[in-house]
Design a protein around this motif. Structure first.
Motif, mmCIF file in Angstrom:
data_model
loop_
_atom_site.group_PDB
_atom_site.id
_atom_site.type_symbol
_atom_site.label_atom_id
_atom_site.label_comp_id
_atom_site.label_asym_id
_atom_site.label_seq_id
_atom_site.Cartn_x
_atom_site.Cartn_y
_atom_site.Cartn_z
ATOM 1 N N GLY A 165 2.571 -1.212 -0.084
ATOM 2 C CA GLY A 165 3.333 -0.716 1.057
ATOM 3 C C GLY A 165 4.717 -0.256 0.672
ATOM 4 N N GLY A 194 3.887 3.286 1.202
ATOM 5 C CA GLY A 194 3.926 3.295 2.665
ATOM 6 C C GLY A 194 5.118 4.081 3.189
ATOM 7 N N PRO A 195 5.185 4.240 4.511
ATOM 8 C CA PRO A 195 4.234 3.728 5.499
ATOM 9 C C PRO A 195 2.962 4.568 5.547
ATOM 10 C CG PRO A 195 5.977 4.959 6.599
ATOM 11 C CD PRO A 195 6.362 4.899 5.149
ATOM 12 N N PHE A 196 1.878 3.934 6.042
ATOM 13 C CA PHE A 196 0.590 4.596 6.144
ATOM 14 C C PHE A 196 0.284 4.956 7.594
ATOM 15 C CE2 PHE A 196 0.282 2.351 2.136
ATOM 16 C CZ PHE A 196 -0.367 3.277 1.319
ATOM 17 N N THR A 219 -4.702 2.543 8.188
ATOM 18 C CA THR A 219 -5.271 1.640 7.197
ATOM 19 C C THR A 219 -6.720 1.359 7.584
ATOM 20 O OG1 THR A 219 -4.667 -0.456 8.293
ATOM 21 C CG2 THR A 219 -3.026 0.558 6.827
ATOM 22 N N LEU A 274 1.488 -3.243 4.532
ATOM 23 C CA LEU A 274 1.336 -1.849 4.112
ATOM 24 C C LEU A 274 2.164 -0.888 4.952
ATOM 25 C CD1 LEU A 274 -2.512 -2.049 3.651
ATOM 26 C CD2 LEU A 274 -0.923 -1.462 1.816
ATOM 27 N N LYS A 275 2.800 -1.422 5.990
ATOM 28 C CA LYS A 275 3.579 -0.603 6.926
ATOM 29 C C LYS A 275 2.667 0.408 7.618
ATOM 30 C CE LYS A 275 7.551 -1.054 3.825
ATOM 31 N NZ LYS A 275 8.568 -0.331 3.016
ATOM 32 N N GLY A 276 1.506 -0.103 8.040
ATOM 33 C CA GLY A 276 0.530 0.753 8.677
ATOM 34 C C GLY A 276 0.877 1.060 10.115
#
Length: 357
Positions: free
Chosen positions: A241, A245-247, A250, A278-280
Motif C-alpha cells: 500500500g 497505493g492507493p488502489f 482490491t 492497501l489504501k483501497g
C-alpha cells in the motif's frame, strides 16, 4: 527458470523471495503443521464437515456472451467464480487464476465440486491478452483450462516456477513471463508487479513450495487494482500500500479460512484490514461462493465481510457471478446469497440491511 523477465522496482527497496534447499519461503516465519494436526484436520474435513459448507439451492449466475464482453466499458470486472476474474482494460481482456473445471482437484471424479457453472464457456471467451496467475494450487491453476486457453492467450504472467510448469504442459515458452516478488513487466502499456503474499505452493506430495506464490498490482495509467491471490495476513500489505497505493479496487481473498490454518488464509476481519492497509477504495471479496474448501458455511464469508465493511464505512461490492462491476460507475451489488438456501437468519438480515435500504 524459463523466461525470467523485467526489472526490480528499486524505489520500494524490496526483498526478493527467499529460496533455500529448493523451496521458497515466506518472509515472516510461518508455523509448520505437525503430522498429528494435519491428520486431525483431514479427518474432520472428511468425516465432520457441516452440511452448510455447500449451498442447498442454486447459486445465481448471470450468463455472459462474447458480445456482452465486447460491449462492456473499459475498467469492467466480471467474477467468473472463486478467484477467476475477467478484467477489461484498454479494450482487451485479462484473466486471473482461471479454473473452469468441474472440480478443484487433480482428478475430476473426486475433490471439491463447483457450486455453479462459469457464466461463460472457455470457447465463448474473447481473445485473452494475459492470464495472471497467483500460485499453482488446484483451485487457482487448472491444467485443462490452461491448455484450452493457450491458443487464445498472448501472455501468461506467473510467479517464479509456475511458468516452468506451464511450459512443461505445452504452453509456448515465448508467451510465458515469470516474475519474482517486486518485479514488474509491461503489457500493452499496463504495468503488472508481482508482490508478496504469505502462502505456500505445491500440487503433489513431493513438490511443496517448489514454485513461488504472489499477489499482483495492476496499473493502467491512473487506475490501480490489487489482486490478492491467497494469503494469510502479514505486514506486506502495508508495504504494498505504501509503495503502490492507493488502489481503486482490491480483489481480496475472503473465504476458505479456519483457525486451524491462520497463516495461509485470512479471516474476514483480516481481509478488511488488508484492504485498509492497501489504501483501497472499493473492496470486492473473492475466493468464495464456488468451491467447498473449509468448514465454515458457504455464505459466511459474504455475511461477515459485509457486516465488517458497513461497520467501518468501507465501500464494498458483491456482484453475483457474471455481473459486471465497473470502476467508472461502481455499485454495491446485492446480497444475492441470502436467496440461495431459502432460509435467512435474522442476523444475516441485519448484517445485509444496507443492501435493502
Amino acid at each position: 527458470m524459463a523466461n525470467p523477465v523485467s526489472s526490480r522496482d528499486n524505489s520500494a527497496s524490496p526483498e526478493a523471495s527467499r529460496r533455500t534447499d529448493g523451496a521458497f519461503r515466506n518472509h515472516a516465519p510461518v508455523q509448520r503443521e505437525g503430522f498429528r494436526k494435519t491428520l486431525r484436520i483431514l479427518w474432520n474435513v472428511i468425516f465432520h464437515k457441516p452440511r452448510t459448507t455447500r449451498p442447498s439451492g442454486a447459486v445465481p449466475v448471470r450468463a455472459l456472451t462474447q458480445a456482452d464482453l465486447l460491449a462492456a466499458p473499459n475498467h469492467s470486472v466480471f467474477r467468473l467464480g472463486h478467484s477467476t476474474l475477467l478484467l477489461k482494460l484498454r479494450d482487451k481482456f485479462w484473466l486471473t487464476d482461471p479454473v473452469f473445471a468441474e472440480r478443484a482437484s487433480p482428478v475430476q471424479w473426486a475433490g471439491p465440486k463447483r457450486f455453479h457453472q462459469p457464466p461463460i464457456s472457455l470457447d465463448e471467451l474473447p481473445p485473452i491478452e494475459a492470464v495472471i496467475l497467483s500460485h499453482d494450487h488446484y483451485d487457482h491453476l487448472d491444467h485443462q483450462t490452461v491448455l484450452t486457453l493457450a491458443h487464445k492467450t498472448r501472455h501468461f504472467l506467473a510467479p517464479l516456477g509456475v511458468g516452468d510448469r506451464l511450459i512443461k504442459w505445452g504452453v509456448d515458452a515465448s508467451k510465458v513471463r515469470q516474475l519474482d516478488w517486486w518485479q514488474g513487466t509491461e503489457v500493452d502499456g499496463i504495468r503488472f508487479i508481482a508482490t508478496p503474499s504469505q502462502h505456500f505452493s505445491g500440487r503433489g506430495l513431493s513438490d511443496g513450495n517448489s514454485t513461488l506464490w504472489a499477489s499482483w498490482v495492476i496499473i493502467d495509467d491512473a487506475t490501480r487494482i490489487f489482486f490478492s491471490g491467497d494469503s494469510g495476513y502479514f505486514d506486506g500489505f502495508k508495504r504494498i500500500g505504501e509503495t503502490y497505493g492507493p488502489f481503486d479496487l482490491t480483489l481480496m481473498e475472503t473465504g476458505a479460512y479456519n483457525v486451524e490454518w491462520p497463516h495461509v488464509h485470512m479471516q474476514p476481519e483480516q481481509s478488511l484490514q488488508a484492504h485498509l492497509d492497501l489504501k483501497g477504495r472499493w473492496l470486492l471479496p473473492i475466493h468464495n461462493g464456488t468451491f467447498d474448501l473449509a468448514m465454515h458455511a458457504w455464505h459466511e464469508p459474504f455475511d461477515r465481510i459485509l457486516a465488517l465493511a458497513w461497520e467501518r464505512s468501507v465501500a464494498i461490492t458483491t456482484p453475483q457471478m457474471g455481473e459486471a462491476f465497473t470502476l467508472t460507475e461502481p455499485h454495491r451489488g446485492r446480497a444475492w446469497w441470502l436467496e440461495v438456501d431459502g432460509v435467512v437468519q435474522e442476523k444475516e438480515n441485519v448484517a445485509c440491511s444496507g443492501y435493502k435500504s
